[in-house]
Write a protein that holds these residues in place. Sequence first.
Motif, mmCIF file in Angstrom:
data_model
loop_
_atom_site.group_PDB
_atom_site.id
_atom_site.type_symbol
_atom_site.label_atom_id
_atom_site.label_comp_id
_atom_site.label_asym_id
_atom_site.label_seq_id
_atom_site.Cartn_x
_atom_site.Cartn_y
_atom_site.Cartn_z
ATOM 1 N N PRO A 181 11.072 -38.008 10.543
ATOM 2 C CA PRO A 181 11.362 -39.063 9.569
ATOM 3 C C PRO A 181 12.253 -38.556 8.443
ATOM 4 O O PRO A 181 12.356 -37.355 8.197
ATOM 5 C CB PRO A 181 9.966 -39.435 9.041
ATOM 6 C CG PRO A 181 9.173 -38.172 9.188
ATOM 7 C CD PRO A 181 9.684 -37.517 10.439
ATOM 8 N N ALA A 182 12.888 -39.491 7.759
ATOM 9 C CA ALA A 182 13.682 -39.143 6.589
ATOM 10 C C ALA A 182 12.757 -38.696 5.460
ATOM 11 O O ALA A 182 11.563 -38.992 5.465
ATOM 12 C CB ALA A 182 14.513 -40.343 6.151
ATOM 13 N N GLY A 183 13.331 -37.971 4.511
ATOM 14 C CA GLY A 183 12.546 -37.556 3.357
ATOM 15 C C GLY A 183 11.880 -36.212 3.558
ATOM 16 O O GLY A 183 12.179 -35.475 4.508
ATOM 17 N N ARG B 192 17.899 -35.961 13.265
ATOM 18 C CA ARG B 192 17.951 -35.112 12.085
ATOM 19 C C ARG B 192 18.034 -33.634 12.478
ATOM 20 O O ARG B 192 17.356 -33.203 13.409
ATOM 21 C CB ARG B 192 16.696 -35.372 11.239
ATOM 22 C CG ARG B 192 16.774 -34.840 9.823
ATOM 23 C CD ARG B 192 15.556 -35.264 9.030
ATOM 24 N NE ARG B 192 15.628 -34.794 7.654
ATOM 25 C CZ ARG B 192 14.642 -34.922 6.760
ATOM 26 N NH1 ARG B 192 13.512 -35.539 7.106
ATOM 27 N NH2 ARG B 192 14.784 -34.463 5.547
ATOM 28 N N TRP B 193 18.869 -32.894 11.808
ATOM 29 C CA TRP B 193 19.071 -31.457 12.037
ATOM 30 C C TRP B 193 19.573 -31.136 13.451
ATOM 31 O O TRP B 193 19.419 -30.022 13.946
ATOM 32 C CB TRP B 193 17.782 -30.672 11.749
ATOM 33 C CG TRP B 193 17.322 -30.807 10.339
ATOM 34 C CD1 TRP B 193 18.065 -30.685 9.200
ATOM 35 C CD2 TRP B 193 16.005 -31.123 9.900
ATOM 36 N NE1 TRP B 193 17.288 -30.891 8.095
ATOM 37 C CE2 TRP B 193 16.017 -31.165 8.481
ATOM 38 C CE3 TRP B 193 14.807 -31.361 10.561
ATOM 39 C CZ2 TRP B 193 14.906 -31.446 7.726
ATOM 40 C CZ3 TRP B 193 13.682 -31.648 9.812
ATOM 41 C CH2 TRP B 193 13.738 -31.690 8.416
#
Length: 211
Positions: A98-100, A120-121
């Motif tokens: 998730p984001a954050g 992400r990443w």
Amino acid sequence: MLDEAAFGRRPRRQKAVGVQITKDRLRAELEKRRSSRSADERDRVAADLAGWMYSAPFRLEYDVTVAAYVPFGTEPGSIAQLDALADRGVILLLPVVPAGPPGPLDWVRYDGPSSLIEGRWGLLEPKGDGLGTDAVQAASVIFVPAYAVDKTGIRLGRGAGYYDRTLTSADADLVAVVYDDEVLDEPLPADPHDVRMGWVLTPDGGFRELG
């Protein structure tokens, strides 16, 4: 060669920062060793891990939910492991970061290699609507990435804590996936929040129960 003196020899009241420094040093050593493995060895390992999906000590059938992940970077394994699980007919969930700040992982059902996109990443994640962080509670088996695991089930992960936050209340068989020489006799440094693994899967040794 891995510094065995780093395992299990901390002062009894060592501060948490000392545990973190030890973990970071071990991660760096293990990452360096993984990076030195040849492409041929990594390919063999990936094929062996996929093969073990057909002789797992767990019930893997059409009505069983399994949570796994796409190996990233130097992690052992490949998408072939996921396809072998899918071939068994299980409902297969993969994580989405998730984001954050670090928190519990979201989950999406795996629908073949073409369903994977870069997340992400740079991690490969399944596209589709997230099922929520609680979806993993339906899994009876959860495969977990690790740098190493000791014989009591303590796992050394990447350090962000996503899996420890995710697995806190999971009622499933937890399987760390590592190379054979990453199953350690000496105890790994641990924090109170670290979730212990019940099993380990290695390319040569297959599934072994821990603890």
